[in-house]
Motif scaffolding. Sequence first.
Motif, PDB file in Angstrom:
ATOM      1  N   MET A 159       0.824  -1.311  -0.026  1.00 48.26           N
ATOM      2  CA  MET A 159       0.036   0.066   0.003  1.00 48.26           C
ATOM      3  C   MET A 159       0.819   1.146  -0.040  1.00 48.26           C
ATOM      4  O   MET A 159       0.419   2.222  -0.672  1.00 48.26           O
ATOM      5  CB  MET A 159      -0.845  -0.093   1.294  1.00 48.26           C
ATOM      6  N   LEU A 160       1.866   1.139   0.748  1.00 51.71           N
ATOM      7  CA  LEU A 160       2.862   2.475   0.777  1.00 51.71           C
ATOM      8  C   LEU A 160       3.356   2.554  -0.613  1.00 51.71           C
ATOM      9  O   LEU A 160       3.665   3.726  -1.001  1.00 51.71           O
ATOM     10  CB  LEU A 160       4.012   2.159   1.847  1.00 51.71           C
ATOM     11  N   GLY A 161       3.979   1.490  -1.200  1.00 53.17           N
ATOM     12  CA  GLY A 161       4.267   1.648  -2.605  1.00 53.17           C
ATOM     13  C   GLY A 161       3.426   2.054  -3.462  1.00 53.17           C
ATOM     14  O   GLY A 161       3.767   3.027  -4.281  1.00 53.17           O
ATOM     15  N   LEU A 162       2.194   1.892  -3.612  1.00 54.74           N
ATOM     16  CA  LEU A 162       0.865   2.271  -4.357  1.00 54.74           C
ATOM     17  C   LEU A 162       0.985   3.833  -4.047  1.00 54.74           C
ATOM     18  O   LEU A 162       0.886   4.749  -5.050  1.00 54.74           O
ATOM     19  CB  LEU A 162      -0.245   1.783  -4.265  1.00 54.74           C
ATOM     20  N   LEU A 163       1.051   4.189  -2.787  1.00 51.17           N
ATOM     21  CA  LEU A 163       0.790   5.612  -2.603  1.00 51.17           C
ATOM     22  C   LEU A 163       2.128   6.601  -2.918  1.00 51.17           C
ATOM     23  O   LEU A 163       1.996   7.395  -3.420  1.00 51.17           O
ATOM     24  CB  LEU A 163       0.579   5.593  -0.905  1.00 51.17           C
ATOM     25  N   GLY A 164       3.233   5.963  -2.630  1.00 52.65           N
ATOM     26  CA  GLY A 164       4.416   6.786  -2.753  1.00 52.65           C
ATOM     27  C   GLY A 164       4.518   6.896  -4.340  1.00 52.65           C
ATOM     28  O   GLY A 164       5.119   7.777  -4.798  1.00 52.65           O
ATOM     29  N   ILE A 165       4.344   5.842  -5.451  1.00 55.59           N
ATOM     30  CA  ILE A 165       4.631   6.097  -6.633  1.00 55.59           C
ATOM     31  C   ILE A 165       3.581   6.814  -6.916  1.00 55.59           C
ATOM     32  O   ILE A 165       3.779   7.642  -7.963  1.00 55.59           O
ATOM     33  CB  ILE A 165       4.484   4.576  -7.137  1.00 55.59           C
ATOM     34  N   GLY A 166       2.447   6.695  -6.712  1.00 57.14           N
ATOM     35  CA  GLY A 166       1.342   7.651  -7.216  1.00 57.14           C
ATOM     36  C   GLY A 166       1.584   9.267  -6.939  1.00 57.14           C
ATOM     37  O   GLY A 166       1.556   9.869  -7.823  1.00 57.14           O
ATOM     38  N   ILE A 167       2.025   9.366  -5.724  1.00 52.61           N
ATOM     39  CA  ILE A 167       2.376  10.744  -5.451  1.00 52.61           C
ATOM     40  C   ILE A 167       3.531  11.289  -6.310  1.00 52.61           C
ATOM     41  O   ILE A 167       3.502  12.576  -6.844  1.00 52.61           O
ATOM     42  CB  ILE A 167       2.383  10.985  -3.961  1.00 52.61           C
ATOM     43  N   ALA A 168       4.590  10.447  -6.394  1.00 50.79           N
ATOM     44  CA  ALA A 168       5.816  10.891  -7.109  1.00 50.79           C
ATOM     45  C   ALA A 168       5.421  10.945  -8.643  1.00 50.79           C
ATOM     46  O   ALA A 168       5.965  12.088  -9.152  1.00 50.79           O
ATOM     47  CB  ALA A 168       6.966   9.748  -6.993  1.00 50.79           C
ATOM     48  N   LEU A 169       4.593  10.582  -9.092  1.00 51.90           N
ATOM     49  CA  LEU A 169       4.434  10.519 -10.566  1.00 51.90           C
ATOM     50  C   LEU A 169       3.527  11.420 -10.621  1.00 51.90           C
ATOM     51  O   LEU A 169       3.548  12.459 -11.629  1.00 51.90           O
ATOM     52  CB  LEU A 169       3.445   9.315 -11.028  1.00 51.90           C
ATOM     53  N   VAL A 170       2.361  12.088 -10.059  1.00 47.39           N
ATOM     54  CA  VAL A 170       1.465  13.115 -10.165  1.00 47.39           C
ATOM     55  C   VAL A 170       2.193  14.232  -9.723  1.00 47.39           C
ATOM     56  O   VAL A 170       2.087  15.339 -10.532  1.00 47.39           O
ATOM     57  CB  VAL A 170       0.462  12.935  -9.254  1.00 47.39           C
ATOM     58  N   ALA A 171       3.183  14.365  -8.799  1.00 47.64           N
ATOM     59  CA  ALA A 171       3.882  15.756  -8.474  1.00 47.64           C
ATOM     60  C   ALA A 171       5.083  15.805  -9.607  1.00 47.64           C
ATOM     61  O   ALA A 171       5.605  16.852  -9.626  1.00 47.64           O
ATOM     62  CB  ALA A 171       4.442  15.446  -7.180  1.00 47.64           C
ATOM     63  N   GLY A 172       5.528  14.720 -10.205  1.00 50.21           N
ATOM     64  CA  GLY A 172       6.626  14.755 -11.114  1.00 50.21           C
ATOM     65  C   GLY A 172       7.968  14.856 -10.444  1.00 50.21           C
ATOM     66  O   GLY A 172       8.853  15.209 -10.938  1.00 50.21           O
ATOM     67  N   VAL A 173       8.057  14.192  -8.974  1.00 48.50           N
ATOM     68  CA  VAL A 173       9.309  14.164  -8.398  1.00 48.50           C
ATOM     69  C   VAL A 173       9.922  12.711  -8.258  1.00 48.50           C
ATOM     70  O   VAL A 173       9.063  11.790  -8.321  1.00 48.50           O
ATOM     71  CB  VAL A 173       9.182  14.907  -7.168  1.00 48.50           C
ATOM     72  N   ALA A 174      11.085  12.552  -8.022  1.00 44.13           N
ATOM     73  CA  ALA A 174      11.785  11.284  -7.761  1.00 44.13           C
ATOM     74  C   ALA A 174      11.274  10.172  -8.597  1.00 44.13           C
ATOM     75  O   ALA A 174      11.004   9.172  -8.348  1.00 44.13           O
ATOM     76  CB  ALA A 174      11.297  10.995  -6.051  1.00 44.13           C
ATOM     77  N   LEU A 175      11.213  10.519  -9.860  1.00 43.85           N
ATOM     78  CA  LEU A 175      10.714   9.540 -10.769  1.00 43.85           C
ATOM     79  C   LEU A 175      11.763   8.460 -10.985  1.00 43.85           C
ATOM     80  O   LEU A 175      11.480   7.228 -11.580  1.00 43.85           O
ATOM     81  CB  LEU A 175      10.593  10.343 -12.166  1.00 43.85           C
ATOM     82  N   ARG A 176      13.006   8.579 -10.729  1.00 42.65           N
ATOM     83  CA  ARG A 176      13.953   7.460 -11.019  1.00 42.65           C
ATOM     84  C   ARG A 176      13.814   6.589  -9.854  1.00 42.65           C
ATOM     85  O   ARG A 176      13.445   5.293 -10.110  1.00 42.65           O
ATOM     86  CB  ARG A 176      15.371   8.080 -10.760  1.00 42.65           C
ATOM     87  N   PHE A 177      13.432   7.011  -8.456  1.00 45.01           N
ATOM     88  CA  PHE A 177      13.159   6.150  -7.302  1.00 45.01           C
ATOM     89  C   PHE A 177      11.825   5.377  -7.866  1.00 45.01           C
ATOM     90  O   PHE A 177      11.620   4.329  -7.508  1.00 45.01           O
ATOM     91  CB  PHE A 177      13.094   7.060  -6.229  1.00 45.01           C
ATOM     92  N   ALA A 178      11.004   6.149  -8.257  1.00 43.76           N
ATOM     93  CA  ALA A 178       9.378   5.767  -8.530  1.00 43.76           C
ATOM     94  C   ALA A 178       9.626   4.448  -9.518  1.00 43.76           C
ATOM     95  O   ALA A 178       8.925   3.510  -9.557  1.00 43.76           O
ATOM     96  CB  ALA A 178       8.505   6.646  -8.752  1.00 43.76           C
ATOM     97  N   ALA A 179      10.461   4.766 -10.681  1.00 48.19           N
ATOM     98  CA  ALA A 179      10.455   3.803 -11.756  1.00 48.19           C
ATOM     99  C   ALA A 179      11.210   2.531 -10.824  1.00 48.19           C
ATOM    100  O   ALA A 179      10.782   1.276 -11.455  1.00 48.19           O
ATOM    101  CB  ALA A 179      11.344   4.482 -12.609  1.00 48.19           C
ATOM    102  N   VAL A 180      12.364   2.538 -10.120  1.00 43.59           N
ATOM    103  CA  VAL A 180      12.805   1.232  -9.593  1.00 43.59           C
ATOM    104  C   VAL A 180      11.842   0.808  -8.759  1.00 43.59           C
ATOM    105  O   VAL A 180      11.598  -0.622  -8.825  1.00 43.59           O
ATOM    106  CB  VAL A 180      14.242   1.672  -8.656  1.00 43.59           C
ATOM    107  N   ALA A 181      11.074   1.263  -7.930  1.00 44.18           N
ATOM    108  CA  ALA A 181      10.213   0.777  -6.893  1.00 44.18           C
ATOM    109  C   ALA A 181       9.006   0.209  -7.774  1.00 44.18           C
ATOM    110  O   ALA A 181       8.580  -0.919  -7.351  1.00 44.18           O
ATOM    111  CB  ALA A 181       9.804   1.845  -5.890  1.00 44.18           C
ATOM    112  N   GLY A 182       8.629   0.771  -8.787  1.00 44.82           N
ATOM    113  CA  GLY A 182       7.596   0.419  -9.358  1.00 44.82           C
ATOM    114  C   GLY A 182       7.592  -0.868 -10.109  1.00 44.82           C
ATOM    115  O   GLY A 182       6.816  -1.833 -10.558  1.00 44.82           O
ATOM    116  N   THR A 183       8.864  -0.989 -10.818  1.00 43.31           N
ATOM    117  CA  THR A 183       9.391  -1.967 -11.659  1.00 43.31           C
ATOM    118  C   THR A 183       9.399  -3.242 -10.982  1.00 43.31           C
ATOM    119  O   THR A 183       8.970  -4.152 -11.203  1.00 43.31           O
ATOM    120  CB  THR A 183      10.680  -1.817 -12.288  1.00 43.31           C
ATOM    121  N   VAL A 184       9.901  -3.007  -9.782  1.00 42.73           N
ATOM    122  CA  VAL A 184       9.917  -4.415  -8.778  1.00 42.73           C
ATOM    123  C   VAL A 184       8.691  -4.813  -8.421  1.00 42.73           C
ATOM    124  O   VAL A 184       8.415  -6.202  -8.550  1.00 42.73           O
ATOM    125  CB  VAL A 184      10.620  -4.045  -7.364  1.00 42.73           C
TER     126      VAL A 184
END
Length: 209
Positions: free
Chosen positions: A114-139
């Motif tokens: 759930m924290l993964g869904l929330l964190g990746i979603g916020i990062a994408l909408v805000a446009g920040v930390a996309l590299r971290f979001a890409a790694v976490a989301g890919t896993v």
Amino acid sequence: MAVHEHPHRSSGFRLPIFRRHRTAPASESAVSARSDTHTARAYVFASLRLLTGFVFLWAFLDKTFGLGYATRSGNAWIDGGSPTKGFLGGVAAGPMESTFHSWAGDAWADWLFMLGLLGIGIALVAGVALRFAAVAGTVMMTLMWVAEWPPARHLSDGSPSMSTNPFAEYHLVYAIVLIALAVASAGDTLGLGKAWAKLPLVRRSRWLR
């Protein structure tokens, strides 16, 4: 080319004077075309980023509050339901079948998912930390792809699995989209990517971009 007449003092008739209009150099037109293409590409990636971010945020909200789409009312996380029990417990094949069964319903798995869904979603909408979001989301997407192991045609209860393609399953598509958004710096347009990149911590740790 324009023709302008000039009066001749001695003869009384006017002589035509030819003046050449200035035209934009070909190089300037090419630069303008490239700029327009770059702008259009930036907005396309920004739109893709926002839509993908909404997918992750909606999954979080639906599973948390039971909005009646993928999660029925009463089965929500806040009502004591488990976001991972049904999905991981229904894995019927694959190299991690027993592992997923052991994870299903565990508190740590629920919180991490759930924290993964929330964190990746916020990062994408805000446009920040996309590299971290890409790694976490890919896993995350890779694990969910393995959970719906392509050779498996049916779940343990005999119902059809969600996987309808032996390889190009939608979780893999999402993973590639996340990577593409990070590579394209999609947070710079319609997002906070540029401001985020200027933060001292982010400037020291480029992987946070």
